[in-house]
Design a protein around this motif. Structure first.
Motif, PDB file in Angstrom:
ATOM      1  N   LEU A   1       0.826  -1.209   0.000  1.00  0.00           N
ATOM      2  CA  LEU A   1       0.000   0.000   0.000  1.00  0.00           C
ATOM      3  C   LEU A   1       0.856   1.253   0.000  1.00  0.00           C
ATOM      4  N   SER A   2       1.957   1.224   0.756  1.00  0.00           N
ATOM      5  CA  SER A   2       2.798   2.420   0.766  1.00  0.00           C
ATOM      6  C   SER A   2       3.546   2.572  -0.551  1.00  0.00           C
ATOM      7  N   GLY A   3       3.610   1.488  -1.322  1.00  0.00           N
ATOM      8  CA  GLY A   3       4.197   1.562  -2.658  1.00  0.00           C
ATOM      9  C   GLY A   3       3.201   2.059  -3.701  1.00  0.00           C
ATOM     10  N   GLY A   4       1.979   2.330  -3.258  1.00  0.00           N
ATOM     11  CA  GLY A   4       1.001   2.927  -4.173  1.00  0.00           C
ATOM     12  C   GLY A   4       0.126   1.940  -4.936  1.00  0.00           C
ATOM     13  N   VAL A   5       0.022   0.715  -4.447  1.00  0.00           N
ATOM     14  CA  VAL A   5      -0.810  -0.277  -5.137  1.00  0.00           C
ATOM     15  C   VAL A   5      -2.292   0.052  -4.967  1.00  0.00           C
ATOM     16  N   THR A   6      -3.028  -0.044  -6.059  1.00  0.00           N
ATOM     17  CA  THR A   6      -4.483   0.147  -6.004  1.00  0.00           C
ATOM     18  C   THR A   6      -5.150  -1.041  -6.702  1.00  0.00           C
ATOM     19  N   THR A   7      -6.436  -1.189  -6.463  1.00  0.00           N
ATOM     20  CA  THR A   7      -7.189  -2.269  -7.110  1.00  0.00           C
ATOM     21  C   THR A   7      -7.111  -2.145  -8.635  1.00  0.00           C
ATOM     22  N   ASP A   8      -7.227  -0.926  -9.151  1.00  0.00           N
ATOM     23  CA  ASP A   8      -7.164  -0.740 -10.613  1.00  0.00           C
ATOM     24  C   ASP A   8      -5.814  -1.157 -11.183  1.00  0.00           C
ATOM     25  N   LYS A   9      -4.735  -0.832 -10.458  1.00  0.00           N
ATOM     26  CA  LYS A   9      -3.398  -1.225 -10.939  1.00  0.00           C
ATOM     27  C   LYS A   9      -3.255  -2.750 -10.923  1.00  0.00           C
ATOM     28  N   ILE A  10      -3.875  -3.379  -9.940  1.00  0.00           N
ATOM     29  CA  ILE A  10      -3.836  -4.847  -9.866  1.00  0.00           C
ATOM     30  C   ILE A  10      -4.637  -5.441 -11.032  1.00  0.00           C
ATOM     31  N   PHE A  11      -5.789  -4.858 -11.329  1.00  0.00           N
ATOM     32  CA  PHE A  11      -6.574  -5.312 -12.484  1.00  0.00           C
ATOM     33  C   PHE A  11      -5.748  -5.219 -13.770  1.00  0.00           C
ATOM     34  N   ASP A  12      -5.017  -4.108 -13.921  1.00  0.00           N
ATOM     35  CA  ASP A  12      -4.172  -3.947 -15.122  1.00  0.00           C
ATOM     36  C   ASP A  12      -3.088  -5.026 -15.188  1.00  0.00           C
ATOM     37  N   MET A  13      -2.509  -5.340 -14.028  1.00  0.00           N
ATOM     38  CA  MET A  13      -1.486  -6.396 -13.977  1.00  0.00           C
ATOM     39  C   MET A  13      -2.088  -7.735 -14.422  1.00  0.00           C
ATOM     40  N   VAL A  14      -3.304  -8.033 -13.957  1.00  0.00           N
ATOM     41  CA  VAL A  14      -3.959  -9.290 -14.339  1.00  0.00           C
ATOM     42  C   VAL A  14      -4.189  -9.339 -15.853  1.00  0.00           C
ATOM     43  N   ARG A  15      -4.567  -8.203 -16.419  1.00  0.00           N
ATOM     44  CA  ARG A  15      -4.738  -8.154 -17.883  1.00  0.00           C
ATOM     45  C   ARG A  15      -3.437  -8.545 -18.586  1.00  0.00           C
ATOM     46  N   ARG A  16      -2.309  -8.041 -18.068  1.00  0.00           N
ATOM     47  CA  ARG A  16      -1.015  -8.399 -18.673  1.00  0.00           C
ATOM     48  C   ARG A  16      -0.728  -9.887 -18.493  1.00  0.00           C
ATOM     49  N   ILE A  17      -0.978 -10.396 -17.289  1.00  0.00           N
ATOM     50  CA  ILE A  17      -0.719 -11.815 -17.000  1.00  0.00           C
ATOM     51  C   ILE A  17      -1.544 -12.709 -17.932  1.00  0.00           C
ATOM     52  N   ARG A  18      -2.798 -12.330 -18.155  1.00  0.00           N
ATOM     53  CA  ARG A  18      -3.692 -13.150 -18.966  1.00  0.00           C
ATOM     54  C   ARG A  18      -3.304 -13.198 -20.445  1.00  0.00           C
ATOM     55  N   LYS A  19      -2.409 -12.295 -20.861  1.00  0.00           N
ATOM     56  CA  LYS A  19      -1.899 -12.394 -22.240  1.00  0.00           C
ATOM     57  C   LYS A  19      -0.901 -13.540 -22.353  1.00  0.00           C
ATOM     58  N   ASN A  20      -0.361 -13.979 -21.215  1.00  0.00           N
ATOM     59  CA  ASN A  20       0.729 -14.955 -21.221  1.00  0.00           C
ATOM     60  C   ASN A  20       0.394 -16.311 -20.601  1.00  0.00           C
ATOM     61  N   THR A  21      -0.618 -16.366 -19.757  1.00  0.00           N
ATOM     62  CA  THR A  21      -0.929 -17.648 -19.120  1.00  0.00           C
ATOM     63  C   THR A  21      -2.404 -17.728 -18.731  1.00  0.00           C
ATOM     64  N   GLN A  22      -2.913 -18.954 -18.772  1.00  0.00           N
ATOM     65  CA  GLN A  22      -4.297 -19.194 -18.349  1.00  0.00           C
ATOM     66  C   GLN A  22      -4.349 -19.949 -17.019  1.00  0.00           C
ATOM     67  N   ILE A  23      -3.256 -19.918 -16.255  1.00  0.00           N
ATOM     68  CA  ILE A  23      -3.265 -20.606 -14.954  1.00  0.00           C
ATOM     69  C   ILE A  23      -4.450 -20.098 -14.120  1.00  0.00           C
ATOM     70  N   PRO A  24      -5.176 -21.005 -13.448  1.00  0.00           N
ATOM     71  CA  PRO A  24      -6.291 -20.546 -12.614  1.00  0.00           C
ATOM     72  C   PRO A  24      -5.816 -19.537 -11.555  1.00  0.00           C
ATOM     73  N   MET A  25      -6.565 -18.445 -11.394  1.00  0.00           N
ATOM     74  CA  MET A  25      -6.201 -17.428 -10.405  1.00  0.00           C
ATOM     75  C   MET A  25      -7.433 -16.941  -9.661  1.00  0.00           C
ATOM     76  N   VAL A  26      -7.268 -16.728  -8.360  1.00  0.00           N
ATOM     77  CA  VAL A  26      -8.348 -16.147  -7.560  1.00  0.00           C
ATOM     78  C   VAL A  26      -7.788 -14.976  -6.754  1.00  0.00           C
ATOM     79  N   PHE A  27      -8.642 -14.003  -6.509  1.00  0.00           N
ATOM     80  CA  PHE A  27      -8.265 -12.909  -5.615  1.00  0.00           C
ATOM     81  C   PHE A  27      -8.574 -13.315  -4.181  1.00  0.00           C
TER      82      PHE A  27
END
Length: 256
Positions: free
Chosen positions: A67-93
């Motif tokens: 949190l002190s590094g500035g992580v937000t839910t939207d930034k995490i969503f963007d990261m997941v979008r990037r991950i999903r371009k490369n792998t379909q491993i099952p993921m849960v929040f």
């Protein structure tokens, strides 16, 4: 078949937990790929929260760093979008009701489903209050994962009947963290779930060694490990990826 079910298709599942943004979202993304290479079957991504009541000191500290590094839910969503371009491993929040609620439950769940998440775990939402989240999750095809604790015997059957994805068996009372001894009767918890519904059960809270992981996986369908991995991220910071990869590999090897 749901993506989560696939995680349990090849023998016992190994499920690592990673706090998003500790030490950075770039590293979190690399950790997901490393986890998959090392044999992880499903990845739990923790969305940091300022008051994570179920967590012990290790994951709490990681939440604060993220949190002190500035992580937000939207930034995490963007990261997941990037991950999903490369792998379909099952993921849960894995996060807390407040995070979902303050984002807007409908908007959070809809977005999570659209970007390719498979489920969500909300450890602070009791079974009796899950309806408001569950209805939205069902509408968008996201599994709301139920937790069962050693104390909830008469409730286990009830919870299992309505469970989706997999059932998260909490191995011991109290908060997450590394424990030397896991005492509760996992076998009977799992038996109660299976009698109520044909659904995979994975055990978490307190598992840190390959021996413990093997013991828990022998009694269930898989092992979940968080604090021990988050500890490595805390210790090695931006250099943590090879250490986490190695650790996950040793845990997966132990439960094969």
């Amino acid at each position: 078949m749901s993506n989560i079910r696939k995680a349990f298709e090849n023998g016992k599942a190994f499920i690592p937990f990673i706090t998003c943004g500790d030490p950075s979202l770039e590293i979190t993304e690399q950790l997901v790929y490393a986890a998959e290479e090392a044999g992880a079957d499903l990845v739990e991504l923790g969305i940091p929260f300022s008051d994570p009541t179920a967590e012990g000191p290790v994951i709490q500290a990681a939440n604060i760093r993220a949190l002190s590094g500035g992580v937000t839910t939207d930034k995490i969503f963007d990261m997941v979008r990037r991950i999903r371009k490369n792998t379909q491993i099952p993921m849960v929040f894995m996060t807390y009701a407040n995070v979902v609620f303050s984002y807007g439950t409908e908007k959070f769940v809809k977005t999570a489903a659209e970007i390719g998440m498979d489920g969500i775990i909300l450890p602070d939402v009791p079974f009796e209050e899950k309806e408001e989240f569950d209805t939205v999750c069902k509408a968008h095809g996201l599994d709301l994962i139920s937790l069962i604790a050693p104390t909830s015997h008469e409730r286990i059957t009830q919870i299992a009947k309505e469970a989706n994805g997999f059932v998260y068996c909490v191995s011991s009372m109290g908060v997450t963290g590394v424990r030397s001894e896991i005492s509760s009767d996992i076998g009977s918890m799992v038996a109660l779930v299976k009698a109520a519904k044909d659904i995979p059960c994975a055990v978490g809270f307190g598992i840190s060694t390959p021996e413990q992981a093997k013991k828990m996986a022998d009694l269930s369908d898989g092992a979940i490990v968080g604090s021990a991995i988050v500890k490595l991220c805390g210790a090695y910071g931006k250099d943590c990826v090879p250490y986490v990869r190695e650790y996950i590999r040793s845990m997966k090897d132990a439960i094969r």
